[in-house]
Design a protein around this motif. Structure first.
Motif, PDB file in Angstrom:
ATOM      1  N   SER A 428      12.709  -5.524  -0.154  1.00  0.00           N
ATOM      2  CA  SER A 428      12.846  -5.838  -0.925  1.00  0.00           C
ATOM      3  C   SER A 428      11.603  -7.019  -1.617  1.00  0.00           C
ATOM      4  O   SER A 428      11.247  -7.033  -2.631  1.00  0.00           O
ATOM      5  CB  SER A 428      14.372  -6.918  -1.632  1.00  0.00           C
ATOM      6  N   SER A 429      11.887  -8.216  -0.847  1.00  0.00           N
ATOM      7  CA  SER A 429      10.632  -9.563  -0.738  1.00  0.00           C
ATOM      8  C   SER A 429       9.190  -9.037  -1.082  1.00  0.00           C
ATOM      9  O   SER A 429       8.189  -9.329  -1.797  1.00  0.00           O
ATOM     10  CB  SER A 429      10.774 -10.225  -0.037  1.00  0.00           C
ATOM     11  N   ALA A 430       9.545  -7.470  -0.920  1.00  0.00           N
ATOM     12  CA  ALA A 430       7.754  -6.216  -0.863  1.00  0.00           C
ATOM     13  C   ALA A 430       7.300  -6.435  -2.028  1.00  0.00           C
ATOM     14  O   ALA A 430       6.149  -5.560  -3.022  1.00  0.00           O
ATOM     15  CB  ALA A 430       7.062  -6.265  -0.059  1.00  0.00           C
ATOM     16  N   ARG A 431       9.006  -5.965  -3.205  1.00  0.00           N
ATOM     17  CA  ARG A 431       8.563  -4.679  -3.968  1.00  0.00           C
ATOM     18  C   ARG A 431       7.355  -5.663  -5.020  1.00  0.00           C
ATOM     19  O   ARG A 431       7.801  -6.529  -5.406  1.00  0.00           O
ATOM     20  CB  ARG A 431      10.441  -4.959  -4.654  1.00  0.00           C
ATOM     21  N   ILE A 432       6.529  -4.746  -5.703  1.00  0.00           N
ATOM     22  CA  ILE A 432       6.252  -5.580  -7.371  1.00  0.00           C
ATOM     23  C   ILE A 432       6.461  -5.017  -8.157  1.00  0.00           C
ATOM     24  O   ILE A 432       6.753  -4.248  -8.536  1.00  0.00           O
ATOM     25  CB  ILE A 432       4.439  -4.652  -6.429  1.00  0.00           C
ATOM     26  N   GLN A 433       6.720  -6.101  -9.224  1.00  0.00           N
ATOM     27  CA  GLN A 433       6.531  -5.788 -10.533  1.00  0.00           C
ATOM     28  C   GLN A 433       5.837  -6.461 -11.426  1.00  0.00           C
ATOM     29  O   GLN A 433       6.527  -7.785 -11.243  1.00  0.00           O
ATOM     30  CB  GLN A 433       8.304  -6.437 -10.487  1.00  0.00           C
ATOM     31  N   ASP A 434       5.358  -6.009 -12.087  1.00  0.00           N
ATOM     32  CA  ASP A 434       4.268  -6.042 -13.004  1.00  0.00           C
ATOM     33  C   ASP A 434       3.856  -4.890 -14.215  1.00  0.00           C
ATOM     34  O   ASP A 434       5.163  -4.721 -14.892  1.00  0.00           O
ATOM     35  CB  ASP A 434       2.882  -6.325 -12.100  1.00  0.00           C
ATOM     36  N   ALA A 435       2.963  -5.641 -14.729  1.00  0.00           N
ATOM     37  CA  ALA A 435       2.993  -4.789 -16.755  1.00  0.00           C
ATOM     38  C   ALA A 435       3.148  -3.546 -16.351  1.00  0.00           C
ATOM     39  O   ALA A 435       3.973  -2.587 -16.903  1.00  0.00           O
ATOM     40  CB  ALA A 435       1.741  -5.136 -17.511  1.00  0.00           C
ATOM     41  N   LYS A 436       2.661  -2.895 -15.372  1.00  0.00           N
ATOM     42  CA  LYS A 436       2.930  -1.603 -15.364  1.00  0.00           C
ATOM     43  C   LYS A 436       4.112  -1.539 -14.424  1.00  0.00           C
ATOM     44  O   LYS A 436       4.245   0.042 -14.800  1.00  0.00           O
ATOM     45  CB  LYS A 436       1.936  -0.902 -13.616  1.00  0.00           C
ATOM     46  N   GLY A 437       4.745  -1.768 -13.812  1.00  0.00           N
ATOM     47  CA  GLY A 437       6.457  -0.928 -13.719  1.00  0.00           C
ATOM     48  C   GLY A 437       6.766  -1.872 -12.278  1.00  0.00           C
ATOM     49  O   GLY A 437       6.587  -2.925 -11.759  1.00  0.00           O
ATOM     50  N   ILE A 438       7.903  -1.164 -11.940  1.00  0.00           N
ATOM     51  CA  ILE A 438       7.826  -0.897 -10.160  1.00  0.00           C
ATOM     52  C   ILE A 438       7.433  -1.067  -9.835  1.00  0.00           C
ATOM     53  O   ILE A 438       7.626   0.786  -9.020  1.00  0.00           O
ATOM     54  CB  ILE A 438       9.300  -1.563 -10.201  1.00  0.00           C
ATOM     55  N   LEU A 439       6.633  -0.727  -8.312  1.00  0.00           N
ATOM     56  CA  LEU A 439       5.774   0.142  -7.429  1.00  0.00           C
ATOM     57  C   LEU A 439       6.673  -0.549  -6.274  1.00  0.00           C
ATOM     58  O   LEU A 439       6.581  -2.205  -5.722  1.00  0.00           O
ATOM     59  CB  LEU A 439       4.822  -0.521  -7.548  1.00  0.00           C
ATOM     60  N   TYR A 440       7.219   0.132  -5.232  1.00  0.00           N
ATOM     61  CA  TYR A 440       7.877   0.101  -3.611  1.00  0.00           C
ATOM     62  C   TYR A 440       6.419  -0.005  -2.447  1.00  0.00           C
ATOM     63  O   TYR A 440       5.658   1.128  -3.063  1.00  0.00           O
ATOM     64  CB  TYR A 440       8.696   0.390  -3.178  1.00  0.00           C
ATOM     65  N   PRO A 441       6.714  -0.823  -1.123  1.00  0.00           N
ATOM     66  CA  PRO A 441       5.736  -0.140  -0.236  1.00  0.00           C
ATOM     67  C   PRO A 441       5.733   0.516   0.045  1.00  0.00           C
ATOM     68  O   PRO A 441       4.654   1.263   0.364  1.00  0.00           O
ATOM     69  CB  PRO A 441       5.945  -2.341   0.453  1.00  0.00           C
ATOM     70  N   PHE A 442       6.932   1.091   0.820  1.00  0.00           N
ATOM     71  CA  PHE A 442       6.957   2.385   1.489  1.00  0.00           C
ATOM     72  C   PHE A 442       6.694   3.507   0.383  1.00  0.00           C
ATOM     73  O   PHE A 442       5.910   4.507   1.355  1.00  0.00           O
ATOM     74  CB  PHE A 442       8.036   2.431   2.364  1.00  0.00           C
ATOM     75  N   ALA A 443       6.583   3.574  -0.609  1.00  0.00           N
ATOM     76  CA  ALA A 443       6.449   4.990  -1.539  1.00  0.00           C
ATOM     77  C   ALA A 443       5.404   5.149  -1.170  1.00  0.00           C
ATOM     78  O   ALA A 443       4.680   5.693  -1.099  1.00  0.00           O
ATOM     79  CB  ALA A 443       6.860   4.537  -2.814  1.00  0.00           C
ATOM     80  N   VAL A 444       4.290   4.347  -1.174  1.00  0.00           N
ATOM     81  CA  VAL A 444       2.626   3.828  -1.802  1.00  0.00           C
ATOM     82  C   VAL A 444       2.220   4.190   0.151  1.00  0.00           C
ATOM     83  O   VAL A 444       1.314   5.287   0.692  1.00  0.00           O
ATOM     84  CB  VAL A 444       1.962   2.955  -1.351  1.00  0.00           C
ATOM     85  N   GLU A 445       2.844   3.705   1.206  1.00  0.00           N
ATOM     86  CA  GLU A 445       1.815   3.537   2.260  1.00  0.00           C
ATOM     87  C   GLU A 445       2.477   4.991   3.408  1.00  0.00           C
ATOM     88  O   GLU A 445       2.151   5.260   3.771  1.00  0.00           O
ATOM     89  CB  GLU A 445       2.872   2.573   3.717  1.00  0.00           C
ATOM     90  N   CYS A 446       3.753   5.388   2.724  1.00  0.00           N
ATOM     91  CA  CYS A 446       3.968   7.091   3.304  1.00  0.00           C
ATOM     92  C   CYS A 446       3.683   7.931   2.919  1.00  0.00           C
ATOM     93  O   CYS A 446       3.147   9.148   4.081  1.00  0.00           O
ATOM     94  CB  CYS A 446       5.446   6.711   3.424  1.00  0.00           C
ATOM     95  N   ALA A 447       3.380   7.826   1.663  1.00  0.00           N
ATOM     96  CA  ALA A 447       1.847   8.809   0.810  1.00  0.00           C
ATOM     97  C   ALA A 447       0.999   8.937   1.430  1.00  0.00           C
ATOM     98  O   ALA A 447       0.604  10.129   1.662  1.00  0.00           O
ATOM     99  CB  ALA A 447       1.926   8.553  -0.496  1.00  0.00           C
ATOM    100  N   ALA A 448      -0.094   7.389   1.680  1.00  0.00           N
ATOM    101  CA  ALA A 448      -1.187   7.450   2.609  1.00  0.00           C
ATOM    102  C   ALA A 448      -1.474   7.650   3.249  1.00  0.00           C
ATOM    103  O   ALA A 448      -2.659   7.973   4.357  1.00  0.00           O
ATOM    104  CB  ALA A 448      -1.348   6.076   1.946  1.00  0.00           C
ATOM    105  N   ARG A 449      -0.186   8.027   3.779  1.00  0.00           N
ATOM    106  CA  ARG A 449      -0.064   7.972   6.117  1.00  0.00           C
ATOM    107  C   ARG A 449      -0.415   9.583   6.072  1.00  0.00           C
ATOM    108  O   ARG A 449      -0.942  10.435   7.377  1.00  0.00           O
ATOM    109  CB  ARG A 449       0.672   7.541   6.877  1.00  0.00           C
ATOM    110  N   GLN A 450      -0.367   9.780   5.142  1.00  0.00           N
ATOM    111  CA  GLN A 450       0.010  12.020   5.134  1.00  0.00           C
ATOM    112  C   GLN A 450      -1.879  12.131   5.035  1.00  0.00           C
ATOM    113  O   GLN A 450      -1.918  13.278   5.502  1.00  0.00           O
ATOM    114  CB  GLN A 450       0.690  12.153   3.661  1.00  0.00           C
ATOM    115  N   LEU A 451      -2.418  11.712   5.128  1.00  0.00           N
ATOM    116  CA  LEU A 451      -4.444  11.656   5.444  1.00  0.00           C
ATOM    117  C   LEU A 451      -4.266  10.819   7.073  1.00  0.00           C
ATOM    118  O   LEU A 451      -3.946  10.384   6.690  1.00  0.00           O
ATOM    119  CB  LEU A 451      -5.077  10.572   4.367  1.00  0.00           C
ATOM    120  N   PRO A 452      -4.683  12.222   7.485  1.00  0.00           N
ATOM    121  CA  PRO A 452      -5.280  11.872   8.849  1.00  0.00           C
ATOM    122  C   PRO A 452      -6.024  10.913   9.105  1.00  0.00           C
ATOM    123  O   PRO A 452      -6.031  10.300  10.231  1.00  0.00           O
ATOM    124  CB  PRO A 452      -5.190  13.568   9.155  1.00  0.00           C
TER     125      PRO A 452
END
Length: 531
Positions: A428-452
């Motif tokens: 929860s402490s790593a959640r990004i909330q800025d002018a672009k909206g809210i972004l959660y770390p696992f949402a990005v990291e999980c997607a990026a890790r699908q690249l071998p």
């Protein structure tokens, strides 16, 4: 209820079955349930004769081994409290913890006794015992071999059994006290959730799982590797242990299994004897589950979500993750953690991490809980959920009550889907909330890790930018990465040789160290790849 009674019952039912297989003086050693129980009962007599009494705290510095569980069982028998510290956190951490709760005795390996030369707190402990060779100022526990066996004392469920400390990296260390009743509730949950069956052989790497094994009649194979650094184990030596003893199950951190998988793939080796694999203690991404399934084709591979205060919380098997759910993870929906265990209540509250919660009535609490699909803060309650910390230090920010019942705030963000399964979004402490909206770390990291090519990655906000740090094992197609993460609206991608991980599991990103490393990169003018 004295937790030592469970081992005693197992010793009577199956005295000759192997309880622990470990390495001792360079050779494989097998200790039976009966032998372990008898040694613990004799050691309990020795400790009692040295004046230790119910409620006294004993600091234990001993690697996973038959000696460790002999000591633990002896302490439980007498109603003593076993205190554990992680020496890798540094001398100052040990000093602070011993000041907060001074131990009455120290039981340690000969190597760990060397810390007494450096630590005033350890030198102040009145009694010292060595689990191996004699060391100055300490008595050998082996001298208890001819003593009578002490019975297990009767204890209330609330009697303390284990005392551990958080790292204290963000403040004063919090002390977690587990009672005999708590350990029994945790055992029942682990026995059901991990499908423990008497007679199985388990490749054991996590201390609490060995306790569950002992209570369930499962043989624990402790591999001949340095379990203090699971991400740097000697995989060749580990594989030799597996091939020799043929365990049918294993539980370990993702970093441990990653090392094993890499070695198996490099040597074209499979592990057909493994039927059950459980991994947790850090985020478990689907790419690791897939690779584990490939090297252990007959195994049911399961990711377990939990924490120090609540283990386990939820789990999901590799076979239960559909292609559609993989697509959802790539698209930013987070990390599927699976169905909460039946023994736990789990709810999602609006994000208020960092703000203490006042007591709720049940009606007011349920009105606050978010519906399926809405992200927020994960909170849990149950018999195996730690109700509080020693002296209440840490309770204000992590605990709250609902009609007098204690709930725990995990500090993680997530949501429940329409099937009641939990999806994780990161701290929860790593959640990004800025002018672009809210972004959660696992949402990005999980997607990026699908690249071998991506070995590890971490999202954070730095100087007002959404930044993704990436560690790779081969050439990374940045165009493909940018395409996959269009929805995340990143400002930069920085390629690093290594992303720093936590010392305990080598699998959780050390965000403070990463942040400092990125600041250093920027100050030195090193090139960073733009997203």
């Amino acid at each position: 209820m004295n937790i030592a009674e469970i081992l005693e019952r197992r010793a009577h039912a199956q005295p000759n079955q192997a309880a622990i297989i470990d390495n001792h003086r360079g050779r494989s050693r097998t200790t039976g349930f009966g032998e372990l129980n008898e040694a613990a009962a004799r050691l309990a007599t020795r400790l009692h004769r040295h004046g230790l009494k119910q409620g006294d705290t004993v600091l234990v510095l001993q690697p996973m081994s038959a000696e460790l569980y002999t000591v633990l069982s002896a302490l439980f028998r007498l109603g003593l409290v076993a205190m554990f510290l992680d020496p890798s956190t540094g001398r100052e951490h040990m000093e602070r913890c011993c000041r907060r709760h001074p131990p009455r005795a120290l039981i340690a390996s000969p190597k760990a006794h060397l810390l007494r030369l450096l630590s005033p707190a350890l030198r102040r402990i009145p009694l010292a015992f060595s689990t191996g060779a004699w060391v100055p100022g300490a008595k050998r526990i082996a001298s208890a071999e001819k003593l009578p066996q002490a019975p297990a004392v009767e204890l209330p469920d609330s009697a303390p059994a284990l005392l551990t400390f958080t790292s204290g990296s963000t403040g004063e260390p919090k002390a977690a006290v587990r009672s005999h009743g708590f350990l029994m509730a945790q055992h029942r949950t682990l026995e059901a959730g991990l499908a423990l069956q008497s007679g199985e052989v388990d490749l054991s790497t996590l201390p609490i799982f060995v306790l569950a094994n002992l209570a369930s009649g499962v043989t624990s194979l402790i591999p001949n590797v340095d379990l203090r650094s699971p991400g740097r184990i000697n995989a060749r030596r580990l594989l030799l242990d597996i091939q020799r003893h043929q365990p049918s199950r294993s539980g370990a951190s993702p970093a441990f299994f990653q090392r094993l998988v890499e070695h198996c793939r490099a040597t074209a080796t499979t592990l057909p004897a493994l039927k059950k694999i459980y991994t947790g203690g850090a985020p478990v991404f689907p790419d690791l589950l897939e690779r584990l399934q490939q090297v252990a084709p007959a195994a049911r591979v399961t990711a377990v979500y939990g924490s120090t205060e609540a283990e386990p919380i939820a789990h999901v098997a590799h076979e239960e993750i559909s292609p559609a759910e993989i697509t959802a993870m790539v698209g930013g929906r987070g990390l599927l953690a699976g169905t909460p265990v039946p023994e736990i209540e789990l709810r999602i509250l609006p994000e208020r991490w960092g703000t203490p919660l006042e007591p709720f009535t049940r009606e007011a609490f349920e009105a606050q809980c978010l519906p399926a699909g809405e992200p927020g803060e994960i909170v849990v309650s149950g018999e195996h959920v730690l109700p509080g910390y020693l002296q209440g230090l840490g309770d204000a920010e992590t605990k709250f009550e609902v009609d007098g019942r204690r709930w725990h705030r995990t500090g993680d963000s997530g949501y429940l889907d329409e099937r009641g399964r939990l999806w994780l979004l990161g701290r929860s402490s790593a959640r990004i909330q800025d002018a672009k909206g809210i972004l959660y770390p696992f949402a990005v990291e999980c997607a990026a890790r699908q690249l071998p090519a991506v070995t590890a990655c971490a999202l954070l906000e730095l100087n007002g930018e959404r930044l993704l740090a990436v560690e790779m094992k081969s050439t990374l197609d940045l165009a493909e990465l940018r395409y996959r993460l269009t929805w995340a609206r990143l400002d930069r991608v920085v390629l690093l040789d290594r992303i720093p991980m936590d010392r305990r599991h080598n699998a959780k990103v050390d965000y403070p160290m990463l942040r400092q490393r990125l600041i250093n990169v920027a100050s030195q003018g090193r090139q960073a790849k733009p997203a």
